[in-house]
Design a protein around this motif. Structure first.
Motif, PDB file in Angstrom:
ATOM      1  N   TYR A   1      38.735  47.087  51.235  1.00  0.00           N
ATOM      2  CA  TYR A   1      39.274  47.460  52.537  1.00  0.00           C
ATOM      3  C   TYR A   1      40.460  48.419  52.427  1.00  0.00           C
ATOM      4  O   TYR A   1      41.133  48.691  53.415  1.00  0.00           O
ATOM      5  N   ILE A   2      40.722  48.905  51.210  1.00  0.00           N
ATOM      6  CA  ILE A   2      41.824  49.838  50.994  1.00  0.00           C
ATOM      7  C   ILE A   2      41.266  51.193  50.589  1.00  0.00           C
ATOM      8  O   ILE A   2      40.462  51.297  49.654  1.00  0.00           O
ATOM      9  N   SER A   3      41.673  52.221  51.268  1.00  0.00           N
ATOM     10  CA  SER A   3      41.244  53.576  50.935  1.00  0.00           C
ATOM     11  C   SER A   3      42.389  54.279  50.213  1.00  0.00           C
ATOM     12  O   SER A   3      43.328  54.769  50.825  1.00  0.00           O
ATOM     13  N   GLY A   4      42.295  54.310  48.888  1.00  0.00           N
ATOM     14  CA  GLY A   4      43.370  54.886  48.094  1.00  0.00           C
ATOM     15  C   GLY A   4      42.921  55.996  47.179  1.00  0.00           C
ATOM     16  O   GLY A   4      43.627  56.332  46.228  1.00  0.00           O
ATOM     17  N   GLY A   5      41.740  56.512  47.410  1.00  0.00           N
ATOM     18  CA  GLY A   5      41.275  57.624  46.604  1.00  0.00           C
ATOM     19  C   GLY A   5      40.756  57.197  45.245  1.00  0.00           C
ATOM     20  O   GLY A   5      40.265  56.080  45.054  1.00  0.00           O
ATOM     21  N   ILE A   6      40.917  58.083  44.272  1.00  0.00           N
ATOM     22  CA  ILE A   6      40.367  57.863  42.940  1.00  0.00           C
ATOM     23  C   ILE A   6      41.067  56.708  42.224  1.00  0.00           C
ATOM     24  O   ILE A   6      40.431  55.937  41.504  1.00  0.00           O
ATOM     25  N   PHE A   7      42.374  56.576  42.428  1.00  0.00           N
ATOM     26  CA  PHE A   7      43.128  55.531  41.729  1.00  0.00           C
ATOM     27  C   PHE A   7      42.627  54.137  42.107  1.00  0.00           C
ATOM     28  O   PHE A   7      42.328  53.312  41.237  1.00  0.00           O
ATOM     29  N   VAL A   8      42.517  53.871  43.393  1.00  0.00           N
ATOM     30  CA  VAL A   8      42.031  52.562  43.852  1.00  0.00           C
ATOM     31  C   VAL A   8      40.566  52.376  43.473  1.00  0.00           C
ATOM     32  O   VAL A   8      40.141  51.284  43.077  1.00  0.00           O
ATOM     33  N   GLY A   9      39.790  53.449  43.561  1.00  0.00           N
ATOM     34  CA  GLY A   9      38.378  53.361  43.209  1.00  0.00           C
ATOM     35  C   GLY A   9      38.169  53.035  41.739  1.00  0.00           C
ATOM     36  O   GLY A   9      37.269  52.259  41.392  1.00  0.00           O
ATOM     37  N   SER A  10      38.995  53.598  40.864  1.00  0.00           N
ATOM     38  CA  SER A  10      38.857  53.309  39.438  1.00  0.00           C
ATOM     39  C   SER A  10      39.232  51.865  39.127  1.00  0.00           C
ATOM     40  O   SER A  10      38.574  51.201  38.317  1.00  0.00           O
ATOM     41  N   ILE A  11      40.291  51.363  39.789  1.00  0.00           N
ATOM     42  CA  ILE A  11      40.677  49.964  39.584  1.00  0.00           C
ATOM     43  C   ILE A  11      39.588  49.030  40.084  1.00  0.00           C
ATOM     44  O   ILE A  11      39.242  48.026  39.436  1.00  0.00           O
ATOM     45  N   TYR A  12      39.009  49.373  41.236  1.00  0.00           N
ATOM     46  CA  TYR A  12      37.926  48.549  41.792  1.00  0.00           C
ATOM     47  C   TYR A  12      36.726  48.522  40.842  1.00  0.00           C
ATOM     48  O   TYR A  12      36.125  47.463  40.618  1.00  0.00           O
ATOM     49  N   SER A  13      36.386  49.662  40.276  1.00  0.00           N
ATOM     50  CA  SER A  13      35.248  49.728  39.354  1.00  0.00           C
ATOM     51  C   SER A  13      35.506  48.910  38.097  1.00  0.00           C
ATOM     52  O   SER A  13      34.614  48.204  37.608  1.00  0.00           O
ATOM     53  N   MET A  14      36.728  48.970  37.568  1.00  0.00           N
ATOM     54  CA  MET A  14      37.064  48.188  36.383  1.00  0.00           C
ATOM     55  C   MET A  14      36.990  46.686  36.661  1.00  0.00           C
ATOM     56  O   MET A  14      36.519  45.911  35.824  1.00  0.00           O
ATOM     57  N   LEU A  15      37.442  46.277  37.845  1.00  0.00           N
ATOM     58  CA  LEU A  15      37.381  44.859  38.203  1.00  0.00           C
ATOM     59  C   LEU A  15      35.931  44.384  38.333  1.00  0.00           C
ATOM     60  O   LEU A  15      35.588  43.282  37.875  1.00  0.00           O
ATOM     61  N   LYS A  16      35.080  45.209  38.923  1.00  0.00           N
ATOM     62  CA  LYS A  16      33.673  44.839  39.084  1.00  0.00           C
ATOM     63  C   LYS A  16      32.964  44.760  37.735  1.00  0.00           C
ATOM     64  O   LYS A  16      32.136  43.876  37.499  1.00  0.00           O
ATOM     65  N   ILE A  17      33.288  45.679  36.838  1.00  0.00           N
ATOM     66  CA  ILE A  17      32.691  45.637  35.496  1.00  0.00           C
ATOM     67  C   ILE A  17      33.153  44.386  34.753  1.00  0.00           C
ATOM     68  O   ILE A  17      32.366  43.724  34.054  1.00  0.00           O
ATOM     69  N   GLY A  18      34.445  44.052  34.901  1.00  0.00           N
ATOM     70  CA  GLY A  18      34.954  42.839  34.272  1.00  0.00           C
ATOM     71  C   GLY A  18      34.272  41.587  34.798  1.00  0.00           C
ATOM     72  O   GLY A  18      33.958  40.667  34.030  1.00  0.00           O
ATOM     73  N   LEU A  19      34.030  41.538  36.107  1.00  0.00           N
ATOM     74  CA  LEU A  19      33.324  40.396  36.681  1.00  0.00           C
ATOM     75  C   LEU A  19      31.889  40.322  36.176  1.00  0.00           C
ATOM     76  O   LEU A  19      31.389  39.242  35.862  1.00  0.00           O
ATOM     77  N   ARG A  20      31.246  41.460  36.076  1.00  0.00           N
ATOM     78  CA  ARG A  20      29.844  41.478  35.648  1.00  0.00           C
ATOM     79  C   ARG A  20      29.693  41.024  34.196  1.00  0.00           C
ATOM     80  O   ARG A  20      28.715  40.341  33.851  1.00  0.00           O
ATOM     81  N   LEU A  21      30.651  41.383  33.362  1.00  0.00           N
ATOM     82  CA  LEU A  21      30.580  41.046  31.937  1.00  0.00           C
ATOM     83  C   LEU A  21      31.341  39.767  31.593  1.00  0.00           C
ATOM     84  O   LEU A  21      31.472  39.441  30.405  1.00  0.00           O
ATOM     85  N   SER A  22      31.832  39.057  32.585  1.00  0.00           N
ATOM     86  CA  SER A  22      32.627  37.852  32.327  1.00  0.00           C
ATOM     87  C   SER A  22      31.873  36.776  31.538  1.00  0.00           C
ATOM     88  O   SER A  22      32.499  36.096  30.708  1.00  0.00           O
ATOM     89  N   PRO A  23      30.560  36.559  31.739  1.00  0.00           N
ATOM     90  CA  PRO A  23      29.880  35.562  30.888  1.00  0.00           C
ATOM     91  C   PRO A  23      29.950  35.893  29.406  1.00  0.00           C
ATOM     92  O   PRO A  23      30.094  34.982  28.571  1.00  0.00           O
ATOM     93  N   ILE A  24      29.886  37.172  29.051  1.00  0.00           N
ATOM     94  CA  ILE A  24      29.971  37.563  27.643  1.00  0.00           C
ATOM     95  C   ILE A  24      31.372  37.323  27.111  1.00  0.00           C
ATOM     96  O   ILE A  24      31.560  36.863  25.970  1.00  0.00           O
ATOM     97  N   PHE A  25      32.393  37.618  27.922  1.00  0.00           N
ATOM     98  CA  PHE A  25      33.770  37.373  27.505  1.00  0.00           C
ATOM     99  C   PHE A  25      34.012  35.878  27.274  1.00  0.00           C
ATOM    100  O   PHE A  25      34.726  35.495  26.339  1.00  0.00           O
ATOM    101  N   ILE A  26      33.428  35.047  28.112  1.00  0.00           N
ATOM    102  CA  ILE A  26      33.589  33.602  27.953  1.00  0.00           C
ATOM    103  C   ILE A  26      32.954  33.124  26.655  1.00  0.00           C
ATOM    104  O   ILE A  26      33.543  32.325  25.906  1.00  0.00           O
ATOM    105  N   LEU A  27      31.749  33.611  26.359  1.00  0.00           N
ATOM    106  CA  LEU A  27      31.074  33.215  25.119  1.00  0.00           C
ATOM    107  C   LEU A  27      31.822  33.735  23.898  1.00  0.00           C
ATOM    108  O   LEU A  27      31.899  33.053  22.866  1.00  0.00           O
ATOM    109  N   ALA A  28      32.380  34.944  23.999  1.00  0.00           N
ATOM    110  CA  ALA A  28      33.172  35.485  22.889  1.00  0.00           C
ATOM    111  C   ALA A  28      34.414  34.636  22.642  1.00  0.00           C
ATOM    112  O   ALA A  28      34.853  34.490  21.492  1.00  0.00           O
ATOM    113  N   LYS A  29      34.982  34.057  23.681  1.00  0.00           N
ATOM    114  CA  LYS A  29      36.134  33.180  23.522  1.00  0.00           C
ATOM    115  C   LYS A  29      35.763  31.939  22.722  1.00  0.00           C
ATOM    116  O   LYS A  29      36.557  31.449  21.899  1.00  0.00           O
TER     117      LYS A  29
END
Length: 244
Positions: A88-116
């Motif tokens: 819900y925040i329109s902040g251009g490329i900066f906000v978009g890049s942070i949003y993309s990194m968070l979504k990638i982290g959520l998607r790969l979270s099962p692998i991070f848990i197993l690596a732990k």
């Protein structure tokens, strides 16, 4: 004087801490297999399959350490709500890049848990498992040390953070270059110190010996391991079935 010929032989006891004893419930081969299977599933699978993978990963971590499972649960929930808020925040490329990194982290979270979970095992146990998988030589040493160094890096970053507080340095996400310098240079020095210690440790344990090596670790599969393998194969089959 005691007659040593009458002394009964005793089994050699390896002293391990409670954390190590608790973590040998799941065979590392099972964790390696789930990481490989989940990597394929998370790349091409649907959202429902992702949730199942996440639940399975949490169950594996909870069977090993409830404390770390709760920490991961809180962390993933925080990332989820942050990503939803950024929608819900329109902040251009900066906000978009942070949003993309968070979504990638959520998607790969099962692998991070197993690596732990892999990081909980001792290095000698991981090396024994990799040898039983046919991975011998220096490659198994590199793989085992990789998973063991990840928690060490986290500890060293915590030490650097405390040192920065004592010296009055403030790190801000709005000055990424300065933050990178303040963290990277001390971390590089600490990693060089760790590498020297590891080299001496590996040499004293006979890494240069070319003969057949043995291990006192017993590697076996439990019913829980079999259940996880069956569940992982079923999830992979369902993912492939949905594609066609």
């Amino acid at each position: 004087m005691k007659n040593f010929s009458q002394v009964k032989p005793r089994k050699a006891i390896c002293k391990v801490n409670k954390e190590t004893k608790k973590n040998v419930r799941i065979n590392p081969k099972t964790i390696f297999g789930l990481i490989l299977i989940f990597s394929i599933i998370l790349l091409i699978g649907s959202t429902n399959v992702y949730y199942i993978c996440l639940i399975v990963s949490f169950l594996c971590l909870a069977s090993t350490s409830i404390k770390y499972a709760l920490n991961f649960l809180i962390g993933i929930a925080t990332i989820y709500f942050l990503s939803r808020g950024l929608e819900y925040i329109s902040g251009g490329i900066f906000v978009g890049s942070i949003y993309s990194m968070l979504k990638i982290g959520l998607r790969l979270s099962p692998i991070f848990i197993l690596a732990k979970i892999i990081s909980f095992y001792s290095t000698s146990y991981l090396i024994a498992v990799l040898r039983s998988m046919g991975i011998k030589g220096n490659l198994n040493i590199a793989v085992a040390l990789l998973f063991r160094l990840l928690p060490e890096i986290k500890i060293r970053l915590g030490e650097i953070k405390e040192g920065l507080k004592i010296r009055g340095f403030k790190v801000s996400i709005f000055h990424p270059i300065k933050a990178f310098e303040l963290y990277f240079v001390p971390l590089l020095y600490k990693c060089m110190h760790i590498s020297d210690t590891l080299t001496c440790s590996i040499l004293t344990k006979g890494i240069e010996y070319d003969g057949e090596k043995s291990s006192f670790h017993e590697i076996s599969f439990s019913k829980f391991d079999s259940l996880l393998w069956i569940l992982g194969i079923i999830l992979l089959g369902v993912t492939i079935w949905e594609l066609f």
